[in-house]
Enzyme design. Structure first.
Site, PDB file in Angstrom:
ATOM      1  N   ARG A  46       0.848  -1.201   0.000  1.00  0.00           N
ATOM      2  CA  ARG A  46       0.000   0.000   0.000  1.00  0.00           C
ATOM      3  C   ARG A  46       0.882   1.249   0.000  1.00  0.00           C
ATOM      4  O   ARG A  46       0.571   2.259  -0.583  1.00  0.00           O
ATOM      5  CB  ARG A  46      -0.986   0.015   1.176  1.00  0.00           C
ATOM      6  CG  ARG A  46      -1.820   1.287   1.217  1.00  0.00           C
ATOM      7  CD  ARG A  46      -3.143   1.194   1.988  1.00  0.00           C
ATOM      8  NE  ARG A  46      -3.170   0.215   3.055  1.00  0.00           N
ATOM      9  CZ  ARG A  46      -2.586   0.371   4.252  1.00  0.00           C
ATOM     10  NH1 ARG A  46      -1.936   1.479   4.540  1.00  0.00           N
ATOM     11  NH2 ARG A  46      -2.657  -0.588   5.154  1.00  0.00           N
ATOM     12  N   TYR A  98     -16.896  16.254 -15.678  1.00  0.00           N
ATOM     13  CA  TYR A  98     -17.158  14.819 -15.721  1.00  0.00           C
ATOM     14  C   TYR A  98     -18.236  14.509 -14.665  1.00  0.00           C
ATOM     15  O   TYR A  98     -18.123  14.967 -13.509  1.00  0.00           O
ATOM     16  CB  TYR A  98     -15.864  14.062 -15.404  1.00  0.00           C
ATOM     17  CG  TYR A  98     -16.068  12.580 -15.278  1.00  0.00           C
ATOM     18  CD1 TYR A  98     -16.358  11.817 -16.402  1.00  0.00           C
ATOM     19  CD2 TYR A  98     -15.990  11.950 -14.048  1.00  0.00           C
ATOM     20  CE1 TYR A  98     -16.565  10.455 -16.288  1.00  0.00           C
ATOM     21  CE2 TYR A  98     -16.190  10.580 -13.936  1.00  0.00           C
ATOM     22  CZ  TYR A  98     -16.484   9.841 -15.058  1.00  0.00           C
ATOM     23  OH  TYR A  98     -16.694   8.508 -14.941  1.00  0.00           O
ATOM     24  N   ASP A 170      -8.052  18.613 -14.446  1.00  0.00           N
ATOM     25  CA  ASP A 170      -8.342  17.291 -14.986  1.00  0.00           C
ATOM     26  C   ASP A 170      -7.952  17.330 -16.468  1.00  0.00           C
ATOM     27  O   ASP A 170      -8.638  17.944 -17.280  1.00  0.00           O
ATOM     28  CB  ASP A 170      -9.839  16.977 -14.800  1.00  0.00           C
ATOM     29  CG  ASP A 170     -10.222  15.591 -15.312  1.00  0.00           C
ATOM     30  OD1 ASP A 170      -9.478  15.030 -16.141  1.00  0.00           O
ATOM     31  OD2 ASP A 170     -11.290  15.082 -14.901  1.00  0.00           O
ATOM     32  N   LYS A 195      -8.368   6.139 -19.451  1.00  0.00           N
ATOM     33  CA  LYS A 195      -8.641   6.632 -20.798  1.00  0.00           C
ATOM     34  C   LYS A 195      -7.352   6.602 -21.636  1.00  0.00           C
ATOM     35  O   LYS A 195      -6.844   5.539 -21.900  1.00  0.00           O
ATOM     36  CB  LYS A 195      -9.238   8.029 -20.698  1.00  0.00           C
ATOM     37  CG  LYS A 195     -10.334   8.173 -19.610  1.00  0.00           C
ATOM     38  CD  LYS A 195     -11.565   7.330 -19.842  1.00  0.00           C
ATOM     39  CE  LYS A 195     -12.456   7.217 -18.615  1.00  0.00           C
ATOM     40  NZ  LYS A 195     -12.884   8.481 -18.031  1.00  0.00           N
TER      41      LYS A 195
HETATM   42  C1  LIG Z   1     -13.425   8.926 -16.752  1.00  0.00           C
HETATM   43  C2  LIG Z   1     -13.140  10.271 -16.258  1.00  0.00           C
HETATM   44  C3  LIG Z   1     -12.929  10.513 -14.896  1.00  0.00           C
HETATM   45  C4  LIG Z   1     -13.053   9.425 -13.846  1.00  0.00           C
HETATM   46  O1  LIG Z   1     -12.083   8.452 -13.988  1.00  0.00           O
HETATM   47  P1  LIG Z   1     -12.299   6.902 -13.578  1.00  0.00           P
HETATM   48  O2  LIG Z   1     -11.014   6.288 -13.982  1.00  0.00           O
HETATM   49  O3  LIG Z   1     -13.479   6.408 -14.350  1.00  0.00           O
HETATM   50  O4  LIG Z   1     -12.550   6.875 -12.115  1.00  0.00           O
HETATM   51  C5  LIG Z   1     -12.630  11.804 -14.514  1.00  0.00           C
HETATM   52  N1  LIG Z   1     -12.545  12.812 -15.406  1.00  0.00           N
HETATM   53  C6  LIG Z   1     -12.744  12.614 -16.717  1.00  0.00           C
HETATM   54  C7  LIG Z   1     -12.637  13.763 -17.654  1.00  0.00           C
HETATM   55  C8  LIG Z   1     -13.047  11.352 -17.190  1.00  0.00           C
HETATM   56  O5  LIG Z   1     -13.276  11.158 -18.494  1.00  0.00           O
END
Ligand SMILES: *Cc1c(COP(=O)(O)O)cnc(C)c1O
Length: 381
Positions: A46, A98, A170, A195
């Site tokens: 961890r 998001y 983000d 992604k």
């Molecule tokens: C998918 C996504 C998230 C969340 O990420 P997870 O890996 O699904 O928890 C946050 N911000 C954006 C822009 C995303 O496309």
């Protein structure tokens, strides 16, 4: 080192015990100690794991940061950032976030006394107008999901700095290939590595990158204390994904621009949202802060009925109807019923996330196959 070299070599070393070129999957929870407290720097996974460490160094490198952290999901990474703050602190966030970030802010952290204001970040004045003494963080997402609005990162971070407010970006949609928020003054970059960083729709993971020793330490403490780490197998896959990030995103950029132009000229399409189009409301800022415009776009049919949009969505053959984005394969999504269903209907309508809106993650297939697929699906409308 240039970006595409960093994706392959940034922060990487060959395995010292065997010479393995790729960092192995250290599938272990614990590590031997020669004497209590005397060990090789690893105690319990961890806290630290060599596979995760290799990935975290790669993450830092591709965002021009000094430190990276890998989490069990993108939302776990966001959760870690929010835990830096205390009850009563005020956070300003974009109004086109998001859906899961919005849900976390309004349904989880508001319970613990964090206060949120959501504003349209297209105009920096909207942010200035809501800054209070208690404001501690500006959370921005650019380009936004799903409407691809672009916020001026440098302008926002400079205001934030002058008022001692932290900024977190983000950067999931843009990818580090196209945009590096730390270079534009941001304190924290967040990615859903699920992604583009992973890039193959085969894992769920989050990343944070920072350029400050102190901030890295604070975030690492939360990561360790709260426990939402990424596992070694997923770290290995993400590390492999990162190595082709430059190649993939080059093609995502090229394909998305061609698809956006095709849709823009199609008689059944009303609006295309893609920052690479000159007609996009933030094209100038996008050109200023991005090296490419990414693989994400949204569009709206002239026929506003839900039935027509659904008919198109049911008739794609190459493009897959599924949530998520950023993988090598093209994915299409209906935000109002899929990714953004957690936003109350009234707010969705106000934001423009209506039944006629479709979001497309343009993959790296041959672009002619993608355009033919869209052409054929639109014939059914
Ligand atoms: C998918 C996504 C998230 C969340 O990420 P997870 O890996 O699904 O928890 C946050 N911000 C954006 C822009 C995303 O496309």
């Amino acid at each position: 080192m240039k970006f595409n070299t960093k994706t392959i070599h940034g922060g990487q070393k060959h395995d010292p015990s065997t010479g393995a070129v790729m960092t192995p999957i250290f599938q272990t929870s614990t590590y031997v100690q020669q004497s209590p407290g005397k060990h090789k720097g690893y105690e319990y996974s961890r806290g630290e794991n060599p596979t995760r460490e290799a990935l975290e160094k790669a993450f830092a490198s591709i965002e021009n940061g000094s430190h990276g952290l890998a989490f069990a999901s993108g939302l776990a990474a966001t959760d870690c950032v929010l835990r830096l703050f205390n009850s009563g602190d005020h956070i300003i966030a974009g109004d086109d976030l998001y859906g899961g970030s919005y849900r976390m802010f309004t349904q989880l952290f508001s319970k613990y006394g964090l206060k949120f204001t959501f504003v349209d970040m297209n105009d920096v004045e909207n942010i200035v107008n809501v800054i209070a003494d208690s404001t501690k963080l500006i959370w921005l997402e650019t380009p936004t999901n799903p409407l691809l609005k672009v916020a001026d990162i440098a302008a926002i971070t400079s205001i934030a700095k002058s008022k001692n407010i932290m900024t977190a970006v983000d950067n999931t949609f843009a990818t580090p290939y196209n945009q590096n928020p730390l270079d534009l003054g941001a304190d924290i970059v967040m990615h859903s590595a699920t992604k583009y960083l992973g890039g193959h729709s085969d894992l769920v993971m989050g990343a944070l990158m920072v350029n400050s020793e102190k901030l890295a330490k604070d975030l690492h403490f939360i990561q360790f204390a709260a426990g939402a780490i990424a596992g070694p197998m997923d770290c290995f896959l993400a590390l492999r994904g990162v190595k082709t990030l430059a190649l993939r995103v080059q093609r995502h950029n090229e394909n998305a621009l061609l698809v956006a132009k095709f849709l823009d000229e199609h008689p059944k399409v009303e609006t295309v949202y893609y920052p690479g189009l000159e007609s996009h409301q933030n094209h100038e800022i996008a050109k200023k802060q991005m090296r490419g415009f990414g693989g994400m776009l949204s569009f709206r049919l002239k026929d506003k009925s839900k039935e027509s949009t659904f008919k198109m969505l049911e008739n794609f053959k190459v493009i897959t109807l599924a949530e998520s984005l950023g993988g090598v394969e093209s994915l299409v999504n209906h935000p109002a019923t899929m990714t953004h269903a957690s936003i109350p209907a009234i707010e969705r309508e106000q934001l423009g996330i209506t039944d006629s809106l479709t979001r497309l993650s343009v993959g790296v297939e041959d672009v002619n196959d993608l355009i033919d697929d869209i052409k054929n699906a639109l014939k059914m409308v």
